[in-house]
Design a protein around this motif. Sequence first.
Motif, PDB file in Angstrom:
ATOM      1  N   GLN A 164       0.825  -1.206   0.000  1.00  0.00           N
ATOM      2  CA  GLN A 164       0.000   0.000   0.000  1.00  0.00           C
ATOM      3  C   GLN A 164       0.859   1.256   0.000  1.00  0.00           C
ATOM      4  OE1 GLN A 164      -3.508   0.050  -0.187  1.00  0.00           O
ATOM      5  NE2 GLN A 164      -3.091  -2.092  -0.709  1.00  0.00           N
ATOM      6  N   ASP A 165       2.018   1.188   0.645  1.00  0.00           N
ATOM      7  CA  ASP A 165       2.916   2.350   0.664  1.00  0.00           C
ATOM      8  C   ASP A 165       3.387   2.691  -0.741  1.00  0.00           C
ATOM      9  OD1 ASP A 165       3.439   2.977   3.611  1.00  0.00           O
ATOM     10  OD2 ASP A 165       3.737   0.824   3.516  1.00  0.00           O
ATOM     11  N   LEU A 166       3.692   1.663  -1.526  1.00  0.00           N
ATOM     12  CA  LEU A 166       4.228   1.920  -2.860  1.00  0.00           C
ATOM     13  C   LEU A 166       3.182   2.565  -3.768  1.00  0.00           C
ATOM     14  CD1 LEU A 166       6.623   1.605  -4.780  1.00  0.00           C
ATOM     15  CD2 LEU A 166       5.718  -0.613  -5.447  1.00  0.00           C
ATOM     16  N   ILE A 167       2.006   1.962  -3.871  1.00  0.00           N
ATOM     17  CA  ILE A 167       1.031   2.523  -4.804  1.00  0.00           C
ATOM     18  C   ILE A 167       0.447   3.838  -4.277  1.00  0.00           C
ATOM     19  CG2 ILE A 167       0.482   0.310  -5.835  1.00  0.00           C
ATOM     20  CD1 ILE A 167      -2.077   0.233  -4.245  1.00  0.00           C
ATOM     21  N   HIS A 168       0.406   3.998  -2.952  1.00  0.00           N
ATOM     22  CA  HIS A 168      -0.134   5.247  -2.407  1.00  0.00           C
ATOM     23  C   HIS A 168       0.788   6.425  -2.725  1.00  0.00           C
ATOM     24  CE1 HIS A 168      -2.389   7.865   0.275  1.00  0.00           C
ATOM     25  NE2 HIS A 168      -1.234   8.264   0.790  1.00  0.00           N
ATOM     26  N   ASN A 169       2.103   6.182  -2.692  1.00  0.00           N
ATOM     27  CA  ASN A 169       3.053   7.291  -2.827  1.00  0.00           C
ATOM     28  C   ASN A 169       3.546   7.525  -4.249  1.00  0.00           C
ATOM     29  OD1 ASN A 169       3.071   7.953  -0.073  1.00  0.00           O
ATOM     30  ND2 ASN A 169       4.522   6.304   0.362  1.00  0.00           N
ATOM     31  N   THR A 170       3.435   6.548  -5.124  1.00  0.00           N
ATOM     32  CA  THR A 170       4.077   6.689  -6.424  1.00  0.00           C
ATOM     33  C   THR A 170       3.135   7.058  -7.571  1.00  0.00           C
ATOM     34  OG1 THR A 170       3.836   4.310  -6.874  1.00  0.00           O
ATOM     35  CG2 THR A 170       5.884   5.039  -5.819  1.00  0.00           C
ATOM     36  N   LEU A 171       1.868   6.702  -7.478  1.00  0.00           N
ATOM     37  CA  LEU A 171       0.984   6.862  -8.634  1.00  0.00           C
ATOM     38  C   LEU A 171       0.794   8.317  -9.053  1.00  0.00           C
ATOM     39  CD1 LEU A 171      -1.856   4.232  -8.072  1.00  0.00           C
ATOM     40  CD2 LEU A 171       0.227   4.038  -9.414  1.00  0.00           C
ATOM     41  N   ARG A 172       0.928   9.232  -8.125  1.00  0.00           N
ATOM     42  CA  ARG A 172       0.671  10.640  -8.462  1.00  0.00           C
ATOM     43  C   ARG A 172       1.896  11.340  -9.062  1.00  0.00           C
ATOM     44  NH1 ARG A 172       1.287  10.506  -2.929  1.00  0.00           N
ATOM     45  NH2 ARG A 172       2.817  11.919  -2.016  1.00  0.00           N
ATOM     46  N   LEU A 173       3.019  10.652  -9.139  1.00  0.00           N
ATOM     47  CA  LEU A 173       4.252  11.281  -9.611  1.00  0.00           C
ATOM     48  C   LEU A 173       4.606  10.813 -11.016  1.00  0.00           C
ATOM     49  CD1 LEU A 173       6.348  10.950  -6.333  1.00  0.00           C
ATOM     50  CD2 LEU A 173       5.082  12.957  -7.158  1.00  0.00           C
ATOM     51  N   ASP A 174       5.044  11.744 -11.864  1.00  0.00           N
ATOM     52  CA  ASP A 174       5.389  11.432 -13.246  1.00  0.00           C
ATOM     53  C   ASP A 174       6.545  10.437 -13.334  1.00  0.00           C
ATOM     54  OD1 ASP A 174       3.423  13.151 -14.075  1.00  0.00           O
ATOM     55  OD2 ASP A 174       4.775  14.841 -14.396  1.00  0.00           O
ATOM     56  N   LEU A 175       7.385  10.435 -12.334  1.00  0.00           N
ATOM     57  CA  LEU A 175       8.589   9.599 -12.357  1.00  0.00           C
ATOM     58  C   LEU A 175       8.270   8.129 -12.584  1.00  0.00           C
ATOM     59  CD1 LEU A 175      11.622  10.133 -11.941  1.00  0.00           C
ATOM     60  CD2 LEU A 175      11.320   9.539  -9.533  1.00  0.00           C
ATOM     61  N   ILE A 176       7.111   7.694 -12.099  1.00  0.00           N
ATOM     62  CA  ILE A 176       6.770   6.276 -12.183  1.00  0.00           C
ATOM     63  C   ILE A 176       6.354   5.888 -13.597  1.00  0.00           C
ATOM     64  CG2 ILE A 176       4.295   6.358 -11.679  1.00  0.00           C
ATOM     65  CD1 ILE A 176       6.942   3.968 -10.192  1.00  0.00           C
ATOM     66  N   ASP A 177       6.150   6.858 -14.470  1.00  0.00           N
ATOM     67  CA  ASP A 177       5.810   6.551 -15.862  1.00  0.00           C
ATOM     68  C   ASP A 177       7.024   6.073 -16.647  1.00  0.00           C
ATOM     69  OD1 ASP A 177       4.102   6.250 -17.989  1.00  0.00           O
ATOM     70  OD2 ASP A 177       4.364   8.302 -18.693  1.00  0.00           O
ATOM     71  N   HIS A 178       8.194   6.153 -16.038  1.00  0.00           N
ATOM     72  CA  HIS A 178       9.424   5.624 -16.635  1.00  0.00           C
ATOM     73  C   HIS A 178       9.460   4.126 -16.320  1.00  0.00           C
ATOM     74  CE1 HIS A 178      13.998   5.148 -16.637  1.00  0.00           C
ATOM     75  NE2 HIS A 178      13.679   5.458 -17.877  1.00  0.00           N
ATOM     76  N   ARG A 179       9.261   3.286 -17.341  1.00  0.00           N
ATOM     77  CA  ARG A 179       9.072   1.852 -17.102  1.00  0.00           C
ATOM     78  C   ARG A 179      10.228   1.191 -16.351  1.00  0.00           C
ATOM     79  NH1 ARG A 179       7.238  -1.809 -21.727  1.00  0.00           N
ATOM     80  NH2 ARG A 179       9.208  -1.142 -22.659  1.00  0.00           N
ATOM     81  N   PRO A 180      11.499   1.493 -16.685  1.00  0.00           N
ATOM     82  CA  PRO A 180      12.577   0.862 -15.907  1.00  0.00           C
ATOM     83  C   PRO A 180      12.528   1.235 -14.424  1.00  0.00           C
ATOM     84  CG  PRO A 180      13.422   1.674 -17.997  1.00  0.00           C
ATOM     85  CD  PRO A 180      12.021   2.194 -17.871  1.00  0.00           C
ATOM     86  N   LEU A 217      20.354   7.144 -17.647  1.00  0.00           N
ATOM     87  CA  LEU A 217      20.990   6.031 -16.941  1.00  0.00           C
ATOM     88  C   LEU A 217      20.409   4.694 -17.372  1.00  0.00           C
ATOM     89  CD1 LEU A 217      22.925   5.180 -14.615  1.00  0.00           C
ATOM     90  CD2 LEU A 217      20.968   5.421 -13.062  1.00  0.00           C
ATOM     91  N   ALA A 218      19.092   4.688 -17.624  1.00  0.00           N
ATOM     92  CA  ALA A 218      18.406   3.427 -17.937  1.00  0.00           C
ATOM     93  C   ALA A 218      17.387   3.679 -19.041  1.00  0.00           C
ATOM     94  CB  ALA A 218      17.712   2.898 -16.682  1.00  0.00           C
ATOM     95  N   PRO A 219      17.828   3.713 -20.295  1.00  0.00           N
ATOM     96  CA  PRO A 219      16.909   4.030 -21.401  1.00  0.00           C
ATOM     97  C   PRO A 219      15.862   2.945 -21.609  1.00  0.00           C
ATOM     98  CG  PRO A 219      19.053   3.346 -22.233  1.00  0.00           C
ATOM     99  CD  PRO A 219      19.212   3.480 -20.752  1.00  0.00           C
ATOM    100  N   ASP A 220      14.685   3.387 -22.057  1.00  0.00           N
ATOM    101  CA  ASP A 220      13.594   2.477 -22.389  1.00  0.00           C
ATOM    102  C   ASP A 220      13.421   2.458 -23.906  1.00  0.00           C
ATOM    103  OD1 ASP A 220      11.496   0.747 -22.175  1.00  0.00           O
ATOM    104  OD2 ASP A 220      10.113   2.166 -21.224  1.00  0.00           O
ATOM    105  N   GLU A 221      12.806   1.397 -24.424  1.00  0.00           N
ATOM    106  CA  GLU A 221      12.537   1.308 -25.854  1.00  0.00           C
ATOM    107  C   GLU A 221      11.270   2.094 -26.193  1.00  0.00           C
ATOM    108  OE1 GLU A 221      14.375  -0.077 -28.113  1.00  0.00           O
ATOM    109  OE2 GLU A 221      15.870  -0.875 -26.720  1.00  0.00           O
ATOM    110  N   PRO A 222      11.224   2.745 -27.375  1.00  0.00           N
ATOM    111  CA  PRO A 222       9.980   3.407 -27.794  1.00  0.00           C
ATOM    112  C   PRO A 222       8.862   2.375 -27.871  1.00  0.00           C
ATOM    113  CG  PRO A 222      11.815   4.011 -29.225  1.00  0.00           C
ATOM    114  CD  PRO A 222      12.308   2.898 -28.359  1.00  0.00           C
TER     115      PRO A 222
END
Length: 283
Positions: A164-180, A217-222
């Motif tokens: 619950q801590d992870l999904i509560h704190n991360t979903l509102r931040l753009d950073l989590i849209d980076h798949r890696p 640091l950690a590129p993602d594929e298009p």
Amino acid sequence: MIDKPSHVPEYLALLAASDADQFLTEGLLKGEEVHAGIDLAKVVESFPTREARRSAEPIRSLVEDAMYAFAEDRPKADAWLAPRLHATLRLTRREAAEKRLWNHLALAVAPDYVVWRHLGKERVSAERFRGAADRQCFSRLWWAAELFRNGSDYEPVEAACGSQDLIHNTLRLDLIDHRPTAQALVRLLRSGLGGREVNALWTAINTAGATLIHDALAPDEPRDPTPLRNWIAAAESAPPVDRYNLPEGPDEEPVPEDSVEALVKHFTELFETAPVRGRKTEE
């Protein structure tokens, strides 16, 4: 605890927040009385076509199974329901950004589930019915599944939604849209981090860098949109999601393993110096 409305719609629709408010009564928020559903049906906006993925019955069936299976531990329902909800609805991100869809699902289709899952000591917060994407009962699960799935693999979603801590704190931040970044967090979660450690690590990650830095640091594929389009189109003939085995998501390329490993190493180093409440530091 309330039961489902006497009238449950056959198809999902759109319900404006201003129209939803009149049904968010104290009786509903306290879990004492649910609307009948007939009056609510008069104020919704129907979709122009009746696609299989708009059918309300599969969602009703899922939430009823979740309430039965997790009656003794309601938060555990999140990890079970999130991937199955995502695989049943088959939405694009643009469609999922439509708050009126989630308002309708929560108030017209499954208000009893919202109360069952989020009833506190006295009442349910209204934001669980028509709140922000990271707070609303069903949209938070859909977005967690969307952001933490690894291509077609929903297994990381189960791990993420188990915290619950992870999904509560991360979903509102753009950073989590980076798949890696999302996959690296799940990898560390599986290594045994608890709630306090997750919160401390996330604070350290958020302080140390932005998505642009992590991209370097950690590129993602298009991402190719074709697999998602095909997966959504296949909803017309798709069977109900399995209750025991995880469904399969869009047949997209998984996150590059080298990028995940690079971020796991980077985050591990950050965590070593992150202040964790209750953790003793060496002098």
